[in-house]
Write a protein that holds these residues in place. Structure first.
Motif, PDB file in Angstrom:
ATOM      1  N   GLY A   1      54.664   4.258 -59.432  1.00 47.66           N
ATOM      2  CA  GLY A   1      54.207   5.615 -59.227  1.00 47.66           C
ATOM      3  C   GLY A   1      52.893   5.801 -59.386  1.00 47.66           C
ATOM      4  N   SER A   2      52.113   4.800 -60.153  1.00 46.78           N
ATOM      5  CA  SER A   2      50.454   5.104 -60.372  1.00 46.78           C
ATOM      6  C   SER A   2      49.979   4.906 -58.945  1.00 46.78           C
ATOM      7  CB  SER A   2      49.900   4.266 -61.327  1.00 46.78           C
ATOM      8  OG  SER A   2      50.430   3.051 -61.118  1.00 46.78           O
ATOM      9  N   GLU A   3      50.756   4.037 -58.036  1.00 49.21           N
ATOM     10  CA  GLU A   3      50.190   3.565 -56.624  1.00 49.21           C
ATOM     11  C   GLU A   3      49.928   4.996 -55.869  1.00 49.21           C
ATOM     12  OE1 GLU A   3      48.881   0.822 -55.521  1.00 49.21           O
ATOM     13  OE2 GLU A   3      49.977  -0.833 -56.858  1.00 49.21           O
ATOM     14  N   TYR A   4      51.129   5.846 -55.959  1.00 48.53           N
ATOM     15  CA  TYR A   4      51.033   7.111 -55.477  1.00 48.53           C
ATOM     16  C   TYR A   4      50.042   8.182 -56.231  1.00 48.53           C
ATOM     17  CZ  TYR A   4      55.474   5.988 -53.046  1.00 48.53           C
ATOM     18  OH  TYR A   4      56.455   5.520 -52.212  1.00 48.53           O
ATOM     19  N   SER A   5      49.890   8.014 -57.416  1.00 50.87           N
ATOM     20  CA  SER A   5      48.995   9.318 -57.971  1.00 50.87           C
ATOM     21  C   SER A   5      47.685   8.677 -57.754  1.00 50.87           C
ATOM     22  CB  SER A   5      49.418   9.189 -59.446  1.00 50.87           C
ATOM     23  OG  SER A   5      49.507   7.928 -60.274  1.00 50.87           O
ATOM     24  N   TRP A   6      47.466   7.646 -57.869  1.00 53.40           N
ATOM     25  CA  TRP A   6      46.017   7.160 -57.600  1.00 53.40           C
ATOM     26  C   TRP A   6      45.275   7.157 -56.157  1.00 53.40           C
ATOM     27  CZ3 TRP A   6      46.841   2.424 -61.175  1.00 53.40           C
ATOM     28  CH2 TRP A   6      46.655   2.825 -62.553  1.00 53.40           C
ATOM     29  N   GLY A   7      46.522   7.122 -55.354  1.00 50.89           N
ATOM     30  CA  GLY A   7      46.153   7.200 -54.105  1.00 50.89           C
ATOM     31  C   GLY A   7      46.218   5.589 -53.432  1.00 50.89           C
ATOM     32  N   THR A   8      46.372   4.753 -54.238  1.00 49.67           N
ATOM     33  CA  THR A   8      45.978   3.472 -53.690  1.00 49.67           C
ATOM     34  C   THR A   8      46.951   2.683 -52.944  1.00 49.67           C
ATOM     35  OG1 THR A   8      47.062   2.805 -55.939  1.00 49.67           O
ATOM     36  CG2 THR A   8      44.576   2.581 -55.870  1.00 49.67           C
ATOM     37  N   LEU A   9      48.040   3.484 -52.781  1.00 53.56           N
ATOM     38  CA  LEU A   9      49.269   2.712 -51.866  1.00 53.56           C
ATOM     39  C   LEU A   9      48.516   3.008 -50.444  1.00 53.56           C
ATOM     40  CD1 LEU A   9      52.025   1.806 -51.337  1.00 53.56           C
ATOM     41  CD2 LEU A   9      52.574   4.226 -51.486  1.00 53.56           C
ATOM     42  N   ARG A  10      47.758   3.894 -50.144  1.00 53.01           N
ATOM     43  CA  ARG A  10      47.175   4.089 -48.798  1.00 53.01           C
ATOM     44  C   ARG A  10      46.187   2.835 -48.600  1.00 53.01           C
ATOM     45  NH1 ARG A  10      46.737   9.520 -46.886  1.00 53.01           N
ATOM     46  NH2 ARG A  10      44.759   9.212 -45.843  1.00 53.01           N
ATOM     47  N   THR A  11      45.321   2.727 -49.459  1.00 52.37           N
ATOM     48  CA  THR A  11      44.405   1.693 -49.450  1.00 52.37           C
ATOM     49  C   THR A  11      44.966   0.109 -49.193  1.00 52.37           C
ATOM     50  OG1 THR A  11      43.094   2.972 -50.996  1.00 52.37           O
ATOM     51  CG2 THR A  11      42.010   0.903 -50.577  1.00 52.37           C
ATOM     52  N   VAL A  12      46.090  -0.214 -49.841  1.00 49.02           N
ATOM     53  CA  VAL A  12      46.855  -1.284 -49.956  1.00 49.02           C
ATOM     54  C   VAL A  12      47.492  -1.372 -48.449  1.00 49.02           C
ATOM     55  CG1 VAL A  12      49.106  -2.393 -50.780  1.00 49.02           C
ATOM     56  CG2 VAL A  12      47.493  -1.365 -52.399  1.00 49.02           C
ATOM     57  N   LEU A  13      48.413  -0.383 -47.947  1.00 51.83           N
ATOM     58  CA  LEU A  13      48.983  -0.442 -46.707  1.00 51.83           C
ATOM     59  C   LEU A  13      47.939  -0.507 -45.494  1.00 51.83           C
ATOM     60  CD1 LEU A  13      52.013   1.929 -47.254  1.00 51.83           C
ATOM     61  CD2 LEU A  13      51.695  -0.228 -47.462  1.00 51.83           C
ATOM     62  N   THR A  14      46.840   0.162 -45.651  1.00 47.30           N
ATOM     63  CA  THR A  14      45.772  -0.109 -44.285  1.00 47.30           C
ATOM     64  C   THR A  14      45.303  -1.333 -44.316  1.00 47.30           C
ATOM     65  OG1 THR A  14      44.240   0.774 -45.857  1.00 47.30           O
ATOM     66  CG2 THR A  14      45.257   2.470 -44.224  1.00 47.30           C
TER      67      THR A  14
ATOM     68  N   ASP B   1      56.452   9.048 -45.266  1.00 49.29           N
ATOM     69  CA  ASP B   1      54.884   9.144 -45.218  1.00 49.29           C
ATOM     70  C   ASP B   1      54.272   9.072 -46.331  1.00 49.29           C
ATOM     71  OD1 ASP B   1      55.343   9.510 -42.265  1.00 49.29           O
ATOM     72  OD2 ASP B   1      55.281  11.871 -42.590  1.00 49.29           O
ATOM     73  N   VAL B   2      52.976   8.357 -46.240  1.00 42.70           N
ATOM     74  CA  VAL B   2      52.138   8.072 -47.537  1.00 42.70           C
ATOM     75  C   VAL B   2      50.933   9.126 -47.438  1.00 42.70           C
ATOM     76  CG1 VAL B   2      50.900   6.574 -48.598  1.00 42.70           C
ATOM     77  CG2 VAL B   2      52.738   5.791 -47.583  1.00 42.70           C
ATOM     78  N   THR B   3      50.996  10.077 -48.347  1.00 41.11           N
ATOM     79  CA  THR B   3      49.827  10.940 -48.383  1.00 41.11           C
ATOM     80  C   THR B   3      48.992  10.601 -49.331  1.00 41.11           C
ATOM     81  OG1 THR B   3      51.129  12.200 -49.946  1.00 41.11           O
ATOM     82  CG2 THR B   3      51.317  12.955 -47.733  1.00 41.11           C
ATOM     83  N   GLY B   4      47.982  11.351 -49.571  1.00 40.99           N
ATOM     84  CA  GLY B   4      46.713  10.968 -50.473  1.00 40.99           C
ATOM     85  C   GLY B   4      47.001  11.084 -51.967  1.00 40.99           C
ATOM     86  N   ALA B   5      45.900  10.866 -52.822  1.00 44.24           N
ATOM     87  CA  ALA B   5      46.124  10.731 -54.261  1.00 44.24           C
ATOM     88  C   ALA B   5      46.798  12.091 -54.864  1.00 44.24           C
ATOM     89  CB  ALA B   5      44.823  10.644 -54.647  1.00 44.24           C
ATOM     90  N   LYS B   6      47.555  11.994 -55.750  1.00 51.13           N
ATOM     91  CA  LYS B   6      48.272  13.327 -56.114  1.00 51.13           C
ATOM     92  C   LYS B   6      47.520  13.412 -57.500  1.00 51.13           C
ATOM     93  CE  LYS B   6      52.672  13.383 -56.028  1.00 51.13           C
ATOM     94  NZ  LYS B   6      54.092  12.828 -56.140  1.00 51.13           N
ATOM     95  N   GLY B   7      47.215  12.604 -58.243  1.00 56.13           N
ATOM     96  CA  GLY B   7      46.256  12.728 -59.662  1.00 56.13           C
ATOM     97  C   GLY B   7      47.214  13.088 -60.631  1.00 56.13           C
ATOM     98  N   ASP B   8      48.632  12.956 -60.393  1.00 59.39           N
ATOM     99  CA  ASP B   8      49.602  13.181 -61.639  1.00 59.39           C
ATOM    100  C   ASP B   8      49.519  12.196 -62.696  1.00 59.39           C
ATOM    101  OD1 ASP B   8      52.803  12.530 -60.398  1.00 59.39           O
ATOM    102  OD2 ASP B   8      51.174  11.136 -60.177  1.00 59.39           O
TER     103      ASP B   8
ATOM    104  N   SER C   1      39.027  10.326 -49.142  1.00 56.88           N
ATOM    105  CA  SER C   1      38.259   9.900 -50.264  1.00 56.88           C
ATOM    106  C   SER C   1      38.752   8.513 -50.498  1.00 56.88           C
ATOM    107  CB  SER C   1      38.054  10.668 -51.307  1.00 56.88           C
ATOM    108  OG  SER C   1      39.214  11.125 -51.544  1.00 56.88           O
ATOM    109  N   PRO C   2      37.731   7.466 -50.493  1.00 56.05           N
ATOM    110  CA  PRO C   2      38.443   6.109 -51.170  1.00 56.05           C
ATOM    111  C   PRO C   2      39.132   6.072 -52.548  1.00 56.05           C
ATOM    112  CG  PRO C   2      35.972   6.300 -51.237  1.00 56.05           C
ATOM    113  CD  PRO C   2      36.354   7.570 -50.751  1.00 56.05           C
ATOM    114  N   THR C   3      40.098   5.432 -52.236  1.00 55.68           N
ATOM    115  CA  THR C   3      41.000   5.372 -53.510  1.00 55.68           C
ATOM    116  C   THR C   3      40.978   4.011 -54.140  1.00 55.68           C
ATOM    117  OG1 THR C   3      42.897   5.324 -52.137  1.00 55.68           O
ATOM    118  CG2 THR C   3      42.271   7.535 -53.176  1.00 55.68           C
ATOM    119  N   PHE C   4      40.924   3.733 -55.252  1.00 56.44           N
ATOM    120  CA  PHE C   4      40.968   2.359 -55.840  1.00 56.44           C
ATOM    121  C   PHE C   4      41.565   2.592 -57.219  1.00 56.44           C
ATOM    122  CE2 PHE C   4      37.411   2.204 -53.076  1.00 56.44           C
ATOM    123  CZ  PHE C   4      37.597   1.176 -52.102  1.00 56.44           C
TER     124      PHE C   4
END
Lengths: 341, 304
Positions: free
Chosen positions: A147-160, A334-341, B84-87
């Motif tokens: 879940g934190s991969e979704y909330s931080w948005g890091t899933l996008r960074t990983v998949l790309t 679809d993988v969207t951006g960080a949700k911050g939850d 924005s970059p996400t880490f």
């Protein structure tokens, strides 16, 4: 492909070991099992009667309207044994003395609580009493790790980076299962160490009984296998909701509500008992059940437990079906951006 | 080696009833800095997300590098900053880069040190990402995108949230990226910024591709000259009849002729043949922003 999965798993561990959550959850589990060991030790000390241990326990039981008196020596009661007088009794008369024998065992310091701090039974008991708690903590860990991969948005960074979707989820699931297994192993080692310490202070002496050490390994293996369907469940709900909080809540909800519903429905309709034979919680409890081991689970008591082989296949089916659902959904969404939850 | 690095064929993405990208066919040549232009909501980020495998196309096809090549392999040759970059906030900048380098299976620990040095984060390499300022986070994003020496880079609104100095720095960085044949796909709604760095652009509006081509060609297609003659009314008639003249608009100060500037001599000759003589001819340069406004029918674009 396997090599790629292993590389991803290795780096998943690199990431997870730097988080607080796994260590805090492991700490909770360790603390809980240690409390069980320590409290059992003190209960045992409280029950122990040195005079009885030395002179024996005198008991009087009424058998067929005749009062029979006998002195039971504590040594005869070790390892679940019975005194020669009782052994010589006809089978139908045994129930008359069982209650008194249990009391004798307790006063001799050989009651059931002793199994929680004397090896090897203490390890299996430790895993048994933390069964429900370990499943719930594990589901939280799984939901949090994904879940934190979704909330931080890091899933996008990983998949790309070209890790691949199912490969990423597969490596995460694998790493989490290994961590779950390692956690249970650490808990077992923790119980082993505290059993060595407390067992040496036990009034009955001896840190280890003549016990089934292979059975301990079997219980550990069974505990790990019991985590698998809940790993799939937590993954599925987290992928579905893309949130740690909601994913955890749904997984917990399923775990608790399932057992409550099965208990209620089985109480109203007898035929529901056959349905309950295919419910996850019932099967996991049945799978974990070992002779003489206490299992703290949420499974209802009014349902007949299925056999171990049946439970094995039902658990496997749940893990495969729910796991496949999680992977299918993860692959499609679809993988969207960080949700911050 | 294929001369096209990105090729899309009728690529479409719908979110429910909303068509975010509509039958987009795009070709991005190798070694170009290619701009995706369009107002917010025009489909730029959705297109990039589809190309990077984050969003599944509703229909259509695309390829990165060679058509038919392994997609995950192709992604490993790509660097990207989307939005924005996400880490991982609890890990240091160095640990974050080490993780992403690890899963991509390319590069050396030395490369990480060099990248952190290059983006000016070496002194803070061991600090947790969550303690970084916005600018530092952007710079770590650049280091991430450059990791593994990618042949193709996706930069989605790379100057978002940057101050003017940061934007200038980023522009220089982007120009430097194309050195060595690297292709850069950059999306922005800041037209001035794109015009300064891009060789080619595609203009999107509400998911549709409005125009694509080299910036100079696109801008030139809207070349105009202001002309004053001895008889403006007659001149307007003569020029309107020329097939390479797109439009003639009369105003108080003569007329504005939409035609390629390099054909000005032919324009003068045509008028003089009819005894109309040019008194003044002033080329009016079209900016990418003006071109964009004309083709999209937008009234206003965000100021850089």
């Amino acid at each position: 492909m396997i090599a790629h999965l292993l590389v991803l798993a290795r780096w998943e561990w690199f990431k997870l070991r730097r988080r607080w959550a796994p260590w805090v959850l492991l700490g909770i589990l360790l603390l809980f099992t240690q409390l069980v060991v320590i409290s059992s030790f003190f209960i045992n000390r409280e029950n122990y009667d040195a005079a009885i241990a030395e002179a024996g326990y005198y008991m009087e039981v009424s058998i067929d309207d005749e009062l029979v008196g006998m002195r039971v020596m504590c040594d005869d009661l070790r390892d679940g044994g019975v005194p020669p007088e009782v052994e010589a009794m006809p089978e139908e008369q045994r129930p008359y003395v069982n209650f008194e024998l249990e009391d004798a065992r307790t006063r001799c310091g050989l009651g059931g609580e002793r199994d929680f701090f004397v090896l090897p039974a203490s390890i299996a008991q430790g895993l048994g009493v933390t069964h429900a708690l370990s499943i719930m903590l594990f589901m939280f860990l799984v939901a949090s790790a994904l879940g934190s991969e979704y909330s931080w948005g890091t899933l996008r960074t990983v998949l790309t980076k070209g890790s691949g979707r199912w490969q990423f989820l597969g490596s995460k699931a694998f790493t989490l299962l290994i961590m779950g297994a390692a956690g249970l192993l650490v808990v077992s080692v923790g119980v082993l160490v505290s059993s060595l310490i407390f067992g040496s202070f036990a009034p009955t002496g001896g840190i280890a009984d003549q016990g089934d050490w292979a059975g301990v390994a079997k219980t550990l293996g069974k505990s790990v296998y019991a985590l698998v369907p809940y790993l799939a469940l937590a993954l599925f709900f987290t992928v579905l909701t893309t949130s740690t909080g909601v994913g955890t809540a749904l997984a917990f909800g399923y775990f608790v509500v399932e057992s409550i519903m099965v208990g209620i429905l089985a109480a109203f309709w007898d035929w529901f008992d056959s349905v309950a034979q295919f419910v996850l919680g019932t099967n996991v409890s049945a799978w974990m059940q070992e002779e003489g081991t206490a299992i703290v689970s949420l499974s209802p008591l009014n349902v007949d437990p299925p056999g171990a082989l049946h439970a094995f296949f039902v658990i496997l089916a749940y893990a495969l079906i729910i796991g496949a659902g999680a992977f299918w959904l993860f692959q499609r969404k679809d993988v969207t951006g960080a949700k911050g939850d | 080696m294929n001369s096209l690095v990105i090729r899309t064929d009728k690529l479409t993405k719908r979110f429910g009833a909303v068509r975010a990208v509509n039958g987009l066919s795009l070709e991005v040549p190798r070694g170009h800095i290619y701009g995706l232009l369009g107002p917010n909501g025009s489909g730029k980020t959705t297109l990039m997300n589809m190309l990077l495998g984050l969003v599944k196309p509703t229909s259509g096809e695309f390829s990165l590098f060679d058509p038919g090549s392994d997609y995950l392999e192709a992604l490993r040759r790509v660097g990207a900053i989307i939005e924005s970059p996400t880490f991982y906030p609890y890990m240091s900048g160095h640990a974050n880069l080490a993780y992403f380098q690890g899963i991509s299976g390319k590069g050396t620990p030395r490369e990480l040190d060099d990248l952190l040095e290059q983006v000016g984060l070496a002194p803070r390499r061991g600090d947790a990402y969550k303690t970084y300022s916005l600018g530092m986070k952007q710079r770590l994003g650049v280091a991430y995108a450059l990791m593994g020496e990618p042949e193709l880079m996706f930069l989605d609104e790379p100057t978002n949230g940057m101050d003017p100095a940061g934007m200038a720095e980023m522009r220089n960085l982007i120009k430097g990226l194309s050195a060595g044949g690297r292709t850069v796909l950059i999306s922005s709604h800041l037209l001035n910024e794109v015009e300064q760095v891009c060789d080619s652009v595609a203009i999107l509006s509400k998911g549709d591709l409005i125009a694509q081509g080299k910036v100079t060609d696109l801008v030139r297609s809207k070349d105009r000259v202001r002309v004053r003659t001895t008889d403006d009314a007659k001149a307007a008639g003569i020029l309107s009849a020329l097939e390479w003249v797109e439009q003639v608009d009369a105003d108080d100060d003569g007329m504005v002729v939409t035609a390629p500037v390099h054909r000005s001599a032919e324009l003068t000759a045509a008028l003089s043949r009819s005894q109309v003589y040019v008194a003044a001819m002033i080329p009016i340069q079209t900016s990418l922003e003006q071109y964009f406004l004309e083709v999209t029918g937008e009234e206003e674009v965000a100021a850089p």
